[in-house]
Scaffold this motif. Structure first.
Motif, mmCIF file in Angstrom:
data_model
loop_
_atom_site.group_PDB
_atom_site.id
_atom_site.type_symbol
_atom_site.label_atom_id
_atom_site.label_comp_id
_atom_site.label_asym_id
_atom_site.label_seq_id
_atom_site.Cartn_x
_atom_site.Cartn_y
_atom_site.Cartn_z
ATOM 1 N N GLN A 192 -5.419 0.123 0.958
ATOM 2 C CA GLN A 192 -6.047 1.049 1.890
ATOM 3 C C GLN A 192 -7.165 0.365 2.656
ATOM 4 O O GLN A 192 -7.372 0.627 3.837
ATOM 5 N N ALA A 193 -7.897 -0.523 1.983
ATOM 6 C CA ALA A 193 -8.967 -1.258 2.668
ATOM 7 C C ALA A 193 -8.401 -2.171 3.756
ATOM 8 O O ALA A 193 -9.053 -2.431 4.759
ATOM 9 N N MET A 194 -7.164 -2.633 3.550
ATOM 10 C CA MET A 194 -6.530 -3.499 4.540
ATOM 11 C C MET A 194 -5.745 -2.705 5.583
ATOM 12 O O MET A 194 -5.092 -3.283 6.440
ATOM 13 N N GLY A 195 -5.781 -1.370 5.486
ATOM 14 C CA GLY A 195 -5.123 -0.533 6.477
ATOM 15 C C GLY A 195 -3.663 -0.258 6.191
ATOM 16 O O GLY A 195 -2.923 0.181 7.071
ATOM 17 N N VAL A 196 -3.225 -0.516 4.955
ATOM 18 C CA VAL A 196 -1.825 -0.265 4.586
ATOM 19 C C VAL A 196 -1.796 0.949 3.670
ATOM 20 O O VAL A 196 -2.523 1.000 2.677
ATOM 21 N N ASP A 197 -0.988 1.936 4.021
ATOM 22 C CA ASP A 197 -0.831 3.125 3.185
ATOM 23 C C ASP A 197 -0.023 2.748 1.946
ATOM 24 O O ASP A 197 1.093 2.219 2.064
ATOM 25 N N PRO A 198 -0.545 2.996 0.736
ATOM 26 C CA PRO A 198 0.207 2.620 -0.475
ATOM 27 C C PRO A 198 1.564 3.304 -0.587
ATOM 28 O O PRO A 198 2.530 2.698 -1.056
ATOM 29 N N LEU A 199 1.664 4.540 -0.135
ATOM 30 C CA LEU A 199 2.956 5.229 -0.177
ATOM 31 C C LEU A 199 3.951 4.558 0.759
ATOM 32 O O LEU A 199 5.123 4.365 0.412
ATOM 33 N N GLN A 200 3.464 4.163 1.929
ATOM 34 C CA GLN A 200 4.339 3.476 2.876
ATOM 35 C C GLN A 200 4.743 2.102 2.328
ATOM 36 O O GLN A 200 5.877 1.662 2.525
ATOM 37 N N ALA A 201 3.833 1.452 1.629
ATOM 38 C CA ALA A 201 4.161 0.161 1.015
ATOM 39 C C ALA A 201 5.242 0.331 -0.040
ATOM 40 O O ALA A 201 6.169 -0.479 -0.132
#
Length: 116
Positions: free
Chosen positions: A59-68
């Motif tokens: 999340q800090a890097m701008g990536v949604d964990p669910l999307q990952a």
């Protein structure tokens, strides 16, 4: 009597004709002989993504964990195996290892998602 002889001859001919069937054999690849490791690799990657520290770093890097997680689910077995190997090779234990693992995961997800 003649019917019995004809029946016996027909049975003998059919037994001889059907008993000489050939078996076919061929070589199979190692991936068919040994069970694949794809489910274990995919579970290992998803387990890393499920960790709270990994989710917060994503999340800090701008990536949604669910999307990952969805992107990992969409990867083929070879891509997941490569990602799992990268995770296994990343140093673990200290904060630097976690950050490095998160960076490797995020970079791999970005690479596999946008390389097309």
């Amino acid at each position: 009597m003649n019917l019995k002889k004809m029946t016996c001859r027909a049975l003998i001919v059919s037994m001889l004709a059907l008993s000489f069937q050939t078996a076919s054999a061929g070589l199979i690849g190692a991936d068919q002989a040994a069970p694949g490791t794809a489910p274990a690799d995919r579970a290992a990657v998803l387990e890393v993504l499920a960790r709270a520290d990994t989710a917060s770093q994503l999340q800090a890097m701008g990536v949604d964990p669910l999307q990952a997680r969805e992107r990992v689910a969409a990867m083929n077995d070879q891509e997941v195996a490569q990602l799992a190997a990268d995770i296994r090779q990343a140093p673990a234990g200290a904060d630097g290892g976690t950050v490095l693992a998160v960076i490797v995961i995020a970079a791999a997800i970005w690479y596999f998602a946008y390389r097309r």
